[in-house]
Design a protein around this motif. Sequence first.
Motif, mmCIF file in Angstrom:
data_model
loop_
_atom_site.group_PDB
_atom_site.id
_atom_site.type_symbol
_atom_site.label_atom_id
_atom_site.label_comp_id
_atom_site.label_asym_id
_atom_site.label_seq_id
_atom_site.Cartn_x
_atom_site.Cartn_y
_atom_site.Cartn_z
ATOM 1 N N LEU A 51 0.851 -1.184 0.000
ATOM 2 C CA LEU A 51 0.000 0.000 0.000
ATOM 3 C C LEU A 51 0.885 1.232 0.000
ATOM 4 C CD1 LEU A 51 -2.365 -0.878 2.993
ATOM 5 C CD2 LEU A 51 -2.976 -0.961 0.575
ATOM 6 N N VAL A 53 0.272 5.745 -0.051
ATOM 7 C CA VAL A 53 -0.629 6.899 -0.141
ATOM 8 C C VAL A 53 0.080 7.990 -0.936
ATOM 9 C CG1 VAL A 53 -1.917 8.630 1.163
ATOM 10 C CG2 VAL A 53 -1.665 6.305 2.075
ATOM 11 N N GLU A 129 -7.988 0.013 -8.169
ATOM 12 C CA GLU A 129 -9.047 0.125 -7.161
ATOM 13 C C GLU A 129 -9.474 1.595 -7.147
ATOM 14 O OE1 GLU A 129 -10.655 -2.022 -5.495
ATOM 15 O OE2 GLU A 129 -9.431 -3.856 -5.360
ATOM 16 N N HIS A 131 -12.010 3.385 -6.340
ATOM 17 C CA HIS A 131 -12.613 4.025 -5.158
ATOM 18 C C HIS A 131 -11.532 4.407 -4.149
ATOM 19 C CE1 HIS A 131 -15.261 4.875 -1.805
ATOM 20 N NE2 HIS A 131 -14.676 3.924 -1.105
ATOM 21 N N ASN A 132 -10.619 3.492 -3.844
ATOM 22 C CA ASN A 132 -9.530 3.802 -2.901
ATOM 23 C C ASN A 132 -8.665 4.952 -3.411
ATOM 24 O OD1 ASN A 132 -10.140 1.822 -0.986
ATOM 25 N ND2 ASN A 132 -8.892 0.267 -2.030
ATOM 26 N N GLN A 135 -11.001 8.270 -3.357
ATOM 27 C CA GLN A 135 -11.527 8.668 -2.043
ATOM 28 C C GLN A 135 -10.415 8.902 -1.031
ATOM 29 O OE1 GLN A 135 -14.745 9.122 -1.442
ATOM 30 N NE2 GLN A 135 -14.720 9.406 0.778
ATOM 31 N N TYR A 136 -9.360 8.056 -1.094
ATOM 32 C CA TYR A 136 -8.353 8.061 -0.019
ATOM 33 C C TYR A 136 -6.921 8.316 -0.509
ATOM 34 C CZ TYR A 136 -12.149 5.744 2.566
ATOM 35 O OH TYR A 136 -13.348 5.430 3.154
ATOM 36 N N LEU A 138 -5.218 6.265 -1.952
ATOM 37 C CA LEU A 138 -4.599 5.010 -1.537
ATOM 38 C C LEU A 138 -4.423 4.080 -2.731
ATOM 39 C CD1 LEU A 138 -3.724 2.986 0.685
ATOM 40 C CD2 LEU A 138 -6.147 2.359 0.900
ATOM 41 N N ILE A 140 -3.068 0.290 -4.115
ATOM 42 C CA ILE A 140 -2.691 -1.097 -3.846
ATOM 43 C C ILE A 140 -1.918 -1.574 -5.067
ATOM 44 C CG2 ILE A 140 -3.557 -3.454 -3.532
ATOM 45 C CD1 ILE A 140 -5.993 -2.248 -2.104
#
Lengths: 188, 188
Positions: A51, A53, A129, A131-132, A135-136, A138, A140
């Motif tokens: 992960l 950010v 991903e 949405h991740n 939204q964040y 983030l 993967i």
Amino acid sequence: MSTLQDVPLAQAYRLLNHGPTVLVSSAHDGRQNVMAAAWAMPLDFDPPKILVVIDKATHTRQLMEAAGEFALNVPCRYQAQAVVAAGSASGADCDKFAASGLTPMAAQRIGAPLVAGCSAYLECRIIQEPHNQQQYDLFIAEVVAAQADSRVFSGGRWHFEGQDALRSLHHVAGGHFFVSGDTVSGQP
Amino acid sequence: MSTLQDVPLAQAYRLLNHGPTVLVSSAHDGRQNVMAAAWAMPLDFDPPKILVVIDKATHTRQLMEAAGEFALNVPCRYQAQAVVAAGSASGADCDKFAASGLTPMAAQRIGAPLVAGCSAYLECRIIQEPHNQQQYDLFIAEVVAAQADSRVFSGGRWHFEGQDALRSLHHVAGGHFFVSGDTVSGQP
């Protein structure tokens, strides 16, 4: 002679297990960039996933999203000044490799460059991903190749004794880091 | 006299920024548990969010999903043996607080206990993201309260000088940890 050795993919998580600050390197369409990131960690063992950010405002974000790839580089104590420089300017405005005094070198399986002189490398392909990501901030990713400097990582273990300049950096705040220190152990 | 002080929520990310191993504490319906986790990190600043990876097979997973809450506790060098013990047995089979020699204490805003004697605490409420939880064992949570031991964290900064027993633990593998070491700095 290079001291870099391939790390078996099932051991790649150990390159990040102790929570070091990383440099994120990326490239797309003839441009490349490097930035510092304190927020990266393992997500799974085998196949290894990680992960990280990455803020929407960064040039790195544009390059890695366009390419679908990036690398995590684990920098060393002797590179602290360059890590702070790479975490300060924006690659949209300058060549951050040059501005930070860092040297790109070819990766094994991805198009993004690695940062020469680091202690470990994880070459990553983004697992989409949306949405991740939206939204964040983030991401993967799957680790598709891993290397480490055999002076400080071998047999699946870090060992910094006698190699203080190569110890990992752990960001506190504002350009201040702890380096990885003494080893302590417990019994299961 | 307690040396614990509240940490402003906007500074809570700094409690995890340097990548320490954490203890995850949880409770539901009269049962409580504590486990070690190397894979936790900040996700956002303010309001603060964190990420933690918790395997489906763990007793902690059941309790935290049922309660919607958990705490991240940042253990200290002097607790290394207890951290390894908390990472070895399963709370489904025993009282892991007792088995690990750890003492629960009341949190400020959640039902889960905190682990007495740690250097920092983040009380967390799960932000429901079922896909991440099912697919990746990945939890996103908002930090709703934070505290730290003022002997080693104050003014938004860790400072371990003269407090070697309270230094953070960074998991290498197999019950071996680095402790946070010297401080190095760079200039922006």
